[in-house]
Write a protein that holds these residues in place. Structure first.
Motif, short mmCIF file in Angstrom:
data_model
loop_
_atom_site.label_atom_id
_atom_site.label_comp_id
_atom_site.label_asym_id
_atom_site.label_seq_id
_atom_site.Cartn_x
_atom_site.Cartn_y
_atom_site.Cartn_z
N GLN A 66 -8.79 6.00 13.33
CA GLN A 66 -8.37 5.03 12.32
C GLN A 66 -8.78 3.62 12.68
N GLU A 67 -8.70 3.30 13.97
CA GLU A 67 -9.12 1.95 14.40
C GLU A 67 -10.62 1.76 14.23
N LYS A 68 -11.38 2.80 14.55
CA LYS A 68 -12.84 2.70 14.36
C LYS A 68 -13.19 2.56 12.88
N LEU A 69 -12.48 3.27 12.04
CA LEU A 69 -12.76 3.16 10.60
C LEU A 69 -12.43 1.76 10.10
N TYR A 95 -18.38 12.65 18.43
CA TYR A 95 -19.03 13.51 17.42
C TYR A 95 -18.20 13.53 16.14
N GLU A 96 -16.90 13.69 16.27
CA GLU A 96 -16.02 13.79 15.09
C GLU A 96 -15.97 12.47 14.32
N ILE A 97 -16.01 11.37 15.02
CA ILE A 97 -16.02 10.08 14.34
C ILE A 97 -17.29 9.93 13.52
N CYS A 98 -18.41 10.35 14.08
CA CYS A 98 -19.68 10.30 13.35
C CYS A 98 -19.60 11.15 12.09
N GLU A 103 -19.13 12.32 6.25
CA GLU A 103 -18.50 13.21 5.27
C GLU A 103 -17.41 12.52 4.47
N GLY A 104 -16.79 11.48 5.05
CA GLY A 104 -15.71 10.78 4.36
C GLY A 104 -16.18 9.72 3.38
N GLY A 105 -17.46 9.56 3.25
CA GLY A 105 -17.99 8.60 2.28
C GLY A 105 -17.74 7.15 2.64
N HIS A 106 -17.69 6.83 3.94
CA HIS A 106 -17.38 5.47 4.37
C HIS A 106 -18.60 4.57 4.41
#
Length: 576
Positions: A66-69, A95-98, A103-106
């Motif tokens: 969440q902080e990275k986003l 890997y998951e953050i990437c 995939e989350g459309g960010h």
């Protein structure tokens, strides 16, 4: 460190050993001709944020998803178009953050994500898995090339190090063809890590070999990122290296020259600026300079330095406090009070001479209507970064006569006459010496009230009236009648003059208050609208030639100066 006994009349001091002799000095290039010192920065570089990778790996507690986003979206809002999001082959978390970003459309369509990978086959393959489905990607691969790393880490000669880089380039080129065919805009970036400590002819050789291995062309350029991985020389020496490298690179037209300065010598910003003069086109940086050891180059400082020179940095720092709050929340790091442009105190003056110059600069801007920013000691208008509501001048024992007047004007709307500045400045300075700390604006206003507005004894105006008429020649005549109280007694006063102030002053002249002469008067409103207050500043002079100031406030524009006159007299007779 060791201690050396000294004579009895000397304090004990610590003395550094001759440990400096074990360090190998940097040997600069011999440059007979250099062109970069005569150049200017006239446009913004391509900006790449490495906050989410280089900055994140340097945190005591790395950012969570969440902080990275939140950080990523702030970078997008600022206007950063290339963002290194991590090292997806390094851990499952990375890997998951990437994957979430993709995939989350960010990721907006005009933003390119960048991923870092070592020049190792299995990590490269894992990285390609991580970026599947992204629209715009820079695949950033690296290996260390410096003399020191070759000697103590890899135990390889130049040919061996070059083979690591070219093998990686060939594999990346091979794996990229299917994803490019599927529509991904995939670009390449290569870093000869520890470039600053690499022999420049070898840096040219290995970078040219990578350009050829990855099939870079003028139409599809590779980014050559030249890091000062550990800053080990003065910025001008680095600029020489860079100019030399660029001049010798055979396929210069197939490369974008990028810099990744660290700050080990505290010269990261200067290294980046001189590097831009020497031909760099792109900068990798972090907000507020976070990064390994002493950090990366500070994107805010670098961009705002350009801004002060009339160059659009193409980044939006108009709400620097909001950006700073996000940074501190997500990284658990603190932006220092003296951090350029963003620190709490960087637009604040405590020194009296600085305060006086800022005050005069502010007045000059208002009077001249200048289209340029011309206020001493303030390199930019604090309002440009959203700092307009914060105090520029703050008062402590080092402050001068103009500082307190500035606070009264800009915080509370009182425009004290210049002749009054020394007197009120002295009152404030006595208080700062007494308390030994900074005075907040509210306390300065309290001192102003206590010493001027509330100077209501021994003389008080109980009631009064004016009568005015104009003669045949158009001259105004005013008569004053009133009651004044002094230490429990009251007496009537009457007088006339060419206006209310003259009439009042003549009325009290026959009393014990007659040892003063009227010197000057200033009045203005301190609030807007029909219910505004008038403030009057009065300057009287006694028989010994000493000036005394008084202040009166009233909704009645005729009553404010009368209160001001009594304020000045009361302060004089009570010794305030």
């Amino acid at each position: 460190m060791f201690f050396r006994p000294l004579a009895a009349d000397h304090k004990e001091v610590t003395v550094m050993k001759k440990a400096y002799e074990k360090y190998i000095p940097f040997v600069p290039l011999k440059m007979e001709h250099r062109s970069w010192p005569d150049k200017r920065i006239t446009k913004a570089p391509i900006w790449c944020s490495v906050d989410l990778r280089d900055g994140n790996q340097a945190l005591v507690d790395p950012m969570n998803l969440q902080e990275k986003l939140e950080y990523f979206h702030t970078l997008v809002d600022i206007g950063v178009k290339e963002i290194e999001i991590g090292f997806p082959s390094a851990s499952e978390t990375e890997y998951e953050i990437c994957r979430e970003l993709i995939e989350g459309g960010h990721i907006p369509d005009d933003v390119t994500i960048q991923v870092l990978v070592q020049a190792r086959p299995h990590l490269i393959q894992k990285t390609f898995e991580a970026i599947r489905g992204a629209k715009h990607v820079i695949l950033h691969f690296y290996n260390s090339t410096s003399t020191l790393q070759r000697k103590v880490v890899f135990h390889m000669d130049m040919d061996g190090i070059t083979k690591i880089a070219t093998d990686a380039a060939k594999l990346i080129y091979e794996l990229s063809q299917p994803v490019i065919a599927e529509g991904m805009d995939l670009r390449y970036e290569y870093s000869p890590e520890s470039f600053m400590g690499t022999e420049m002819d070898y840096a040219v050789e290995i970078c040219q070999a990578v350009i050829e291995a990855i099939h870079a062309t003028p139409e599809k350029k590779i980014i050559l990122n030249l890091p000062t991985t550990v800053e080990n020389c003065m910025p001008n020496y680095f600029a020489d290296e860079l100019e030399y490298f660029i001049s010798k690179l055979p396929s210069r037209d197939s490369a974008i020259i990028s810099l990744h300065p660290h700050n080990d010598r505290g010269c990261g910003v200067a290294t980046a600026e001189m590097g831009l003069l020497a031909g760099a086109e792109r900068i990798e940086a972090t907000l507020f300079g976070n990064g390994e050891r002493t950090g990366n180059v500070d994107m805010v400082t670098l961009a705002m330095n350009m801004y002060t020179q009339g160059v659009d940095p193409e980044l939006d720092f108009s709400d620097i406090n909001k950006i700073k709050a996000m940074y501190e929340r997500c990284t658990k790091m603190k932006v220092g009070e003296r951090q350029p442009y963003a620190g709490e105190l960087v637009f604040t003056a405590f020194s009296g001479s600085h305060q006086d110059a800022i005050n005069k600069g502010t007045a000059y801007m208002e009077e001249s209507g200048s289209e340029y920013w011309e206020i001493p000691y303030l390199p930019i208008d604090p309002a440009d970064v959203g700092r307009q509501y914060e105090p520029i001048i703050r008062i402590n024992s080092q402050s001068g006569k103009g500082g307190a007047a500035y606070v009264m004007h800009h915080n509370f709307g009182f425009d004290l006459p210049k002749a009054m500045h020394p007197e009120f400045g002295h009152i404030v300075q006595v208080e700062t010496d007494r308390v030994g700390t900074e005075l907040k604006p509210e306390r300065i206003y309290e001192l102003f009230k206590e010493n001027y507005i509330e100077a209501t004894a021994p003389y008080q105006l109980v009631r009064h009236s004016f009568a005015e008429f104009t003669d045949e020649e158009g001259h105004s005549h005013v008569t004053f009648a009133g009651t004044i109280r002094c230490e429990g007694s009251t007496f009537q006063v009457n007088g006339s003059g060419n206006g209310p102030i003259d009439a009042f002053f003549n009325a009290i002249h026959g009393q014990k208050m007659d040892r003063f002469t009227f010197v000057d008067y200033k009045e203005h409103a301190i609030s807007d609208g029909s219910d505004s207050m008038a403030v009057a500043y009065i300057q009287l002079r006694d028989q010994e030639g000493k000036d005394h100031f008084g202040v009166g406030i009233s909704h009645n524009i005729n009553l404010a100066p009368l209160k001001g006159i009594l304020s000045a007299i009361n302060r004089a007779v009570t010794g305030n």
